[in-house]
Design a protein around this motif. Sequence first.
Motif, PDB file in Angstrom:
ATOM      1  N   GLU A 276       0.832  -1.188   0.000  1.00 57.51           N
ATOM      2  CA  GLU A 276       0.000   0.000   0.000  1.00 57.51           C
ATOM      3  C   GLU A 276       0.886   1.266   0.000  1.00 57.51           C
ATOM      4  N   PRO A 277       0.414   2.365  -0.644  1.00 52.64           N
ATOM      5  CA  PRO A 277       1.195   3.622  -0.635  1.00 52.64           C
ATOM      6  C   PRO A 277       1.370   4.174   0.778  1.00 52.64           C
ATOM      7  N   VAL A 278       2.536   4.716   1.031  1.00 50.76           N
ATOM      8  CA  VAL A 278       2.824   5.368   2.304  1.00 50.76           C
ATOM      9  C   VAL A 278       2.303   6.800   2.215  1.00 50.76           C
ATOM     10  N   LEU A 279       1.503   7.225   3.211  1.00 52.98           N
ATOM     11  CA  LEU A 279       0.873   8.537   3.196  1.00 52.98           C
ATOM     12  C   LEU A 279       1.602   9.503   4.131  1.00 52.98           C
ATOM     13  N   ASP A 280       1.541  10.794   3.768  1.00 49.31           N
ATOM     14  CA  ASP A 280       2.126  11.823   4.647  1.00 49.31           C
ATOM     15  C   ASP A 280       1.077  12.265   5.655  1.00 49.31           C
ATOM     16  N   GLN A 282      -0.856  14.763   5.665  1.00 49.88           N
ATOM     17  CA  GLN A 282      -2.096  15.231   5.046  1.00 49.88           C
ATOM     18  C   GLN A 282      -2.850  14.109   4.332  1.00 49.88           C
ATOM     19  N   GLY A 283      -2.311  12.895   4.356  1.00 45.21           N
ATOM     20  CA  GLY A 283      -2.983  11.779   3.713  1.00 45.21           C
ATOM     21  C   GLY A 283      -2.662  11.622   2.245  1.00 45.21           C
ATOM     22  N   ASN A 284      -1.620  12.293   1.779  1.00 43.76           N
ATOM     23  CA  ASN A 284      -1.234  12.186   0.375  1.00 43.76           C
ATOM     24  C   ASN A 284      -0.090  11.187   0.228  1.00 43.76           C
TER      25      ASN A 284
END
Length: 477
Positions: A276-280, A282-284
Amino acid sequence: MVVAASTSAVALARQLLAILRRDGDRLRRIDDYLHGRHADPYMPPQADDEYRLLARRAVSNWMPLLVGTPAQALYIDGHRAGSGTDTSTEPDSATPEWEHWQRSRLDARQAAVYRGALTYGHAFTVTERNRTGTIVTKGLSALKTSALYEDPAHDDTPYAALTVTTWPKDDQPGVARLWDAKREYAVSFLSLDDEKSIRVQGGSVHGASECPVTRFAAYVDLEGRTLGVIEPMIALQDRINQTVFDLLLAQSYGSTKVRTVTGMAPPVQRNPETGEPVLDEQGNPIPLRINHNSRRFLFAEDPDVRFGSLDETPLQGFIESIDMSIRHLSALAQVPPHHLLGQIANLSAEALQAAETALSRKIAEFRTSFGESWERVFRLAAELAGNVSSAEDYRGEVVWRDMESRSLAQAADALGKLREQLGIPERGLWRRVPGVTQTELEDWEQMREDDDSVAQLAGALTRATPEAAAPIEKAVA
């Protein structure tokens, strides 16, 4: 109303220190520009450290060149006493004036006086007896010295002058020297703004009949205001710095092509376990850094992806703008463009001479002004030494060294024509020889006298004993 000497001295000290306070900011600004401490070019309020570093590197300080170019052509090489003085027949180096010059070591120190006057508009000298009883002249800085004149536009003699020897620091008061027409006083003060703290101690007679401080002014108008070569050029210097700053910005951020790509999402960081993508915060998704350089290629499998580029910012306009500003600086400051730009290729001797005409006129104006000041210095020194004839010699003049750039062959040809066509005596043309010094002139004078003596002896022997004169002439030769 008769005012007590101490009260009068205190009043003079207050006026003179007030002049230093009034002119201090302006003179310090000029001093900053001379030493490269210029105002920052315009930049956005949110400029970062990188911007500020470029601003510091954008400073291109032309001011020392504007001062040094005329100052390097100002060099006094002798003094010619006026007719009617006791020393009118002596060589220049034997006059009391030139002896005073050498004792004061002004061969080297005169340059500091000229540079100070050209920088700030004025500089000063004081002529006095030192602790050993020798009469010397030394320069005084415009940043620490002020003078009062009844008519500042026309008077060459101040009625009072003051120079600060020590500025106030912490709890220690500042110390200054004050001169009027007869006495010298010691002045102490806590600050230039505190008139009540000024104290003046009893003065001692300095020995001259007038204030021993002499002003050297580059330009003086009819209001008595002095002007140097730096202050009128500050705005143009700021313009040059701004253009250089803009050039550095364009060079740093826009001088290379920018590669672009559309229709392709950048790769993102993924969790190695889940994918799964790693989010910052802010959720991006967090994109991966792409290591792209001239040795790598970009490619995409999707046919809708488009690659392109943004052209670099052309720098030629900035360079031409800097060149134009420097030419404006050259015209306004009367400094030849090849002195500033270094472009002297394919210029004939006539073209170089024409280009330096304005500078030569400017130097001639400075020589006239500074020469009058030195003549007053010589009269003051003569008065302190008790030399009445030299103290009243208003026809004496200083001899400036010929600093024009021309070859010895050209000078010899011109001097020969002056002698043959105008009948000017040979010895009157010796000073026109490029690079000749006063010592060399005196050596030539002695050689001429020796040659004349030998020639007279040979002529006398020839007339008396023609038969025996030939061997003697050969032996002398």
